[in-house]
Scaffold this active site. Structure first.
Site, PDB file in Angstrom:
ATOM      1  N   HIS A  58       0.843  -1.199   0.000  1.00  0.00           N
ATOM      2  CA  HIS A  58       0.000   0.000   0.000  1.00  0.00           C
ATOM      3  C   HIS A  58       0.873   1.241   0.000  1.00  0.00           C
ATOM      4  O   HIS A  58       2.102   1.146   0.033  1.00  0.00           O
ATOM      5  CB  HIS A  58      -0.973  -0.008   1.175  1.00  0.00           C
ATOM      6  N   HIS A  89       1.383   3.877   2.065  1.00  0.00           N
ATOM      7  CA  HIS A  89       1.886   4.596   3.242  1.00  0.00           C
ATOM      8  C   HIS A  89       3.408   4.762   3.192  1.00  0.00           C
ATOM      9  O   HIS A  89       4.127   3.927   2.632  1.00  0.00           O
ATOM     10  CB  HIS A  89       1.477   3.891   4.526  1.00  0.00           C
ATOM     11  N   ASP A 108       5.739   4.359   5.342  1.00  0.00           N
ATOM     12  CA  ASP A 108       6.576   3.311   5.926  1.00  0.00           C
ATOM     13  C   ASP A 108       6.560   2.021   5.115  1.00  0.00           C
ATOM     14  O   ASP A 108       7.249   1.058   5.472  1.00  0.00           O
ATOM     15  CB  ASP A 108       6.155   3.037   7.378  1.00  0.00           C
ATOM     16  N   HIS A 109       5.807   1.996   4.021  1.00  0.00           N
ATOM     17  CA  HIS A 109       5.773   0.809   3.155  1.00  0.00           C
ATOM     18  C   HIS A 109       6.186   1.092   1.716  1.00  0.00           C
ATOM     19  O   HIS A 109       6.494   0.147   0.985  1.00  0.00           O
ATOM     20  CB  HIS A 109       4.365   0.195   3.158  1.00  0.00           C
ATOM     21  N   HIS A 112      -7.429  -1.911   5.489  1.00  0.00           N
ATOM     22  CA  HIS A 112      -6.415  -0.937   5.897  1.00  0.00           C
ATOM     23  C   HIS A 112      -6.605   0.408   5.212  1.00  0.00           C
ATOM     24  O   HIS A 112      -7.076   1.363   5.836  1.00  0.00           O
ATOM     25  CB  HIS A 112      -5.012  -1.481   5.650  1.00  0.00           C
ATOM     26  N   ASP A 145      -0.012  -4.488   6.009  1.00  0.00           N
ATOM     27  CA  ASP A 145      -0.925  -3.972   7.031  1.00  0.00           C
ATOM     28  C   ASP A 145      -2.335  -4.343   6.598  1.00  0.00           C
ATOM     29  O   ASP A 145      -2.752  -4.034   5.472  1.00  0.00           O
ATOM     30  CB  ASP A 145      -0.812  -2.449   7.145  1.00  0.00           C
ATOM     31  N   HIS A 186      -5.280  -1.469  11.644  1.00  0.00           N
ATOM     32  CA  HIS A 186      -4.468  -2.673  11.839  1.00  0.00           C
ATOM     33  C   HIS A 186      -5.285  -3.674  12.633  1.00  0.00           C
ATOM     34  O   HIS A 186      -6.132  -3.297  13.457  1.00  0.00           O
ATOM     35  CB  HIS A 186      -3.187  -2.346  12.608  1.00  0.00           C
ATOM     36  N   HIS A 195       6.598  -6.198  11.544  1.00  0.00           N
ATOM     37  CA  HIS A 195       5.879  -4.944  11.760  1.00  0.00           C
ATOM     38  C   HIS A 195       5.296  -4.871  13.176  1.00  0.00           C
ATOM     39  O   HIS A 195       4.099  -4.681  13.375  1.00  0.00           O
ATOM     40  CB  HIS A 195       4.767  -4.793  10.717  1.00  0.00           C
TER      41      HIS A 195
END
Length: 855
Positions: A81, A83, A85-86, A170, A191, A411, A433
């Site tokens: 996805h 975000h 952090d991904h 998510h 996530d 989450h 994670h």
């Protein structure tokens, strides 16, 4: 006596093939939340799952541990996805490393990702005195063009790696990936959320057996409030801040769970318009209207509730009535009741940080943390209620505003995660994670939960750069298709064909079916080699026939001259041209023909160094003469025209006592005028070799002390051979005929290397003798010609002329190939020989020949 409990010895299964090891290594998100990046390696294939940045760090420190893998070996990068952090490290990985693989995202993820990454570049460049941005906008544009879109439930295959995206909940477009390599299935959740909300579907179960489950563990053993209770508590806190005439700040990500909060606020403001009228709601984001337009474009990727609402009245749920979307703070009041949702969600910089520093000193204001806060960020530390916060410009700011935490994070909690693990029922579970203590607690709980059940499960919680090694010993099965499958095999049957391997699938087909059932088309490769060779055709033919038997000879005439082509085993052509310093070897590529061609090359390369190639020195005639032309000896060329009279074809002797052989001298041959005795002998060494040769044929050959004559016996008959003139004296015409044939072979073998005469004609056993003996009368000659010369057909190897010190050297490669080729015709050859023997026995033979056989 006290009993000692001993731990059972762990049974270690030996690993037969390192390729059967599946390794899973987190380069990020290993016992931490942030910079998610998981690497799978199996059967020589490498898959990277997500490529994000750590919100608690900046610059190079925020990147995953890329140094632990060679980027050029990564085949596929799958991003779950959009975000930060991904996905935020994707432009860096695609543009700043040696990664040459393919990158995939779902359609909504790719659409939103570019704008979030662009916002990251802008915030990083403006929030620091020294830029710590890892890539530029040009890098982002270039990387974005390389990303390939996939749809949910679409099966994609890249170099034997199969993967399918499934809904993960998510955020919009979030996907969990089912990866299959060589039959081993790995499910990566990313996530995910198992709860359907106002606009997203819940994460789905792929519904197939899974070998390995890689799942998030963000909330560990924590459980969320029910959604309805959580929304009530959230709105109560918002209204409390408004009632005290304060400003409510919610730090959020630009896109993602923010849209869920906006839908809740829009619905609540519509229900309580009288109470909340005049209280503005601002969504401050650099993406602004563009970000909301993206959500409007992907209505069909949301749940049925949103789609029904859109299809029923044609209105888009994201066309808000009470919410104002802005890109800056120009309309936000310094005081008074209002609600502001601003990014970034971790309060590390940007608009949310500016508003926090502005509103923190006033007690009527309030801060609501609505999502998960990463360790090391201000959003995590402010929940503990510190008395002051550090300003970006330096110094401390007192904190008097209220702080509350109501998680709308999409989450899974412990109940949802545990239930999903039980549904998937994978024998191996890898947790990622999650912070270290959270992850360890969840791992222990799962192991304890299933320790007394039938579910045999192994749970791993690796740190960053720590390998999880799982051994899968798969069986290799091959499908038999085409003509090979026309008959059902029985016990003990065997079959042979071509094994085709593609993407870890094996197929056995007949060579004739290869193009029909596979994408492989057979190609005929014409091979040609030029091998240095400067000797005669006769010597070439002699050595090749010693190894491969009778050769087919054809002549090709060109403007430059004649080219003689010798065909070996009806597959290899050896072309010899007298004006060239090499021979040309041609054949069609194939397992057997390649081996035979190698052997032919080995023979040709060894001709000039072989002891069988006896180099004779040209010189004056060495034997004595009687008659009119004493002191001279020469042989006229034979006429090669087959239509001429027999007397014209035969060579004539110009010196009495010279023995004439059926060899024709080529043009320009300086040996043509020399006597046969000079060409074939004239030395004690040759006499010795001739004696050795005749012993192989007759058993006994008595060489005189002066080595000038040889005596051989056949039954009661005997013959004397002059080793210099090669004259034969015998009363037996049969013995004379046989010795003449043997001397013909002697002449061919002793011909010097630089002799370029044409190939000597072979003596056909079924034809009359091709030798002329001057003192044999015609009647005796004809009688001999009519006889059975089966005994005359004697295979002679070149080592028959060699002494014990000079054995014939045959290259090993040539011998191996010749043996392999000849073995194929062994059965048919033996039958042919048997047939020949029967014919010989039934044929009436002359009395002289019968007497010879009896002897």
């Amino acid at each position: 006596m006290a009993m000692t409990n001993r731990r059972a010895t762990e049974v270690v299964v030996p690993i037969e093939d390192e390729g059967d090891l599946l390794t899973i290594m987190p380069l990020g998100a290993g016992r931490e939340v942030g910079r998610s990046c998981i690497v799978l390696q199996y059967k020589g294939k490498t898959v990277m799952l997500d490529c994000g940045l750590h919100a608690g760090h900046s610059g190079q420190k925020s990147l995953p541990y890329f140094d632990n893998i060679d980027p050029s070996t990564v085949d596929v990068l799958l991003v779950s996805h959009f975000h930060i952090d991904h996905a935020a490290a994707v432009p860096y990985y695609l543009e700043k490393t040696t990664f040459k693989g393919r990158t995939f995202m779902t359609r909504p993820t790719k659409g939103v990702f570019r704008w979030l990454a662009n916002d990251y570049i802008r915030v990083t460049n403006t929030s620091n005195s020294e830029s710590t941005a890892l890539y530029t906008e040009a890098d982002l544009i270039s990387a974005h063009a390389k990303i390939e879109e996939i749809d949910v439930h679409q099966l994609t295959e890249v170099n034997g790696i199969k993967f399918t995206a499934f809904h993960a909940g998510h955020v919009l477009g979030a996907a969990m990936f089912l990866i299959e390599i060589a039959g081993v299935k790995v499910l990566y959740t990313g996530d995910y959320s198992r709860e359907e909300d106002r606009h997203l579907v819940a994460a789905e179960n792929p519904g197939v057996p899974v070998n390995v489950l890689i799942t998030e563990s963000t909330y560990g053993l924590q459980s969320h409030q029910p959604r309805i209770d959580r929304e009530k508590a959230f709105m109560k806190q918002v209204r409390d801040i408004i009632r005290r005439r304060g400003s409510c700040l919610m730090p959020v990500t630009a896109l993602g769970r923010t849209q869920e909060l906006l839908l809740i606020l829009e619905e609540h403001w519509g229900r309580f318009t009288a109470e909340l009228e005049g209280v503005p709601i601002f969504f401050i984001s650099s993406l602004g209207k563009r970000g909301m337009d993206l959500y409007k474009e992907y209505i069909m990727h949301m749940n049925q509730r949103i789609q029904r609402q859109y299809n029923r009245n044609g209105t888009n749920p994201f066309n808000f009535k009470y919410i104002k979307t802005r890109t800056n703070l120009s309309e936000v009041p310094d005081s008074g009741p209002c609600v502001v949702l601003a990014s970034p969600g971790m309060l590390q910089n940007g608009v949310s940080r500016q508003l926090l520093e502005r509103w923190a000193p006033r007690p009527e204001n309030g801060l609501i943390i609505t999502g998960y806060s990463v360790e090391g960020t201000l959003a995590r530390s402010i929940v503990n209620g510190p008395d002051s916060i550090q300003a970006l410009a330096g110094g401390n700011i007192p904190r008097r505003m209220s702080v509350s935490n109501i998680s709308f994070s999409a989450h899974v909690d412990y109940a949802q995660n545990s239930a999903f693990i039980d549904e998937i029922h994978a024998p191996y579970v890898v947790l990622v994670h999650g912070e270290e203590n959270t992850m360890r607690s969840l791992r222990a709980n799962i192991i304890d939960k299933y320790k007394n059940s039938d579910y045999d499960i192994q749970v791993h919680a690796p740190r960053n750069t720590e390998n999880v090694r799982l051994y899968f010993r798969g069986e290799k099965m091959a499908r038999v298709i085409g003509s090979l499958a026309s008959r059902v095999p029985r016990e003990g049957d065997w079959t042979a064909g071509i094994l085709v391997e593609k993407d870890f699938n094996y197929t056995l087909v007949d060579a004739s079916d290869l193009q029909e059932f596979t994408s492989i088309a057979p190609v005929v490769v014409e091979q040609q080699l030029l091998v240095p060779y400067a000797s005669s055709l006769g010597l070439l033919r002699h050595h090749l026939e010693q190894m491969f038997g009778t050769l087919q000879l054809t002549i090709e005439k060109t403007s430059s001259g004649e080219t003689h082509v010798l065909r070996v085993y009806d597959s290899i052509d050896v072309a010899h041209s007298s004006w060239k310093k090499h021979v040309e070897i041609e054949w069609q590529g194939g397992a057997m023909d390649d081996m035979v061609a190698d052997s032919v090359v080995a023979v040709v390369l060894n001709i000039e160094s072989s002891p069988a190639s006896v180099k004779m020195t040209q010189g004056a005639c060495g034997h004595s003469h009687s008659g009119e032309k004493h002191g001279e000896c020469s042989i006229k060329e034979e006429d090669e025209d087959e239509d001429r009279d027999e007397e014209e074809v035969r060579a004539t002797a110009e010196c009495k006592g010279a023995h004439v052989l059926p060899a024709s001298a080529g043009a320009g041959d300086t040996m043509a005028s020399d006597a046969l005795a000079t060409r074939a002998g004239g030395s004690a060494e040759v006499a010795t070799k001739l004696a050795a040769f005749l012993r192989q044929q007759f058993g006994e050959a008595e060489l005189s002390k002066d080595r000038k004559s040889l005596v051989v016996h056949l039954g009661d008959a005997s013959a004397t051979i002059n080793t210099r003139s090669l004259d034969v004296e015998t009363e037996s015409p049969v013995l004379r005929l046989r010795i003449d044939r043997i001397l013909s072979r002697v002449s061919r073998t002793l011909r010097p290397l630089d002799h370029r005469s044409e190939a000597l004609p072979e003596l056909d056993p079924e034809l009359p003798a091709q030798v002329e003996e001057l003192d044999i009368d015609e009647d005796v000659k004809m009688k001999a010609d009519d006889g059975d010369d089966d005994d005359d057909r004697i295979d002679v190897d070149s080592d028959d002329l060699m002494s014990d010190e000079e054995p014939l050297e045959i290259p090993a490669a040539a011998q191996t190939a010749a043996d392999a080729k000849l073995a194929q015709d062994a059965s048919s050859r033996s039958q042919a020989e048997a047939s020949d023997n029967e014919m010989d026995e039934d044929t009436e033979q002359p009395a002289a020949v019968k007497e010879e056989r009896a002897a």
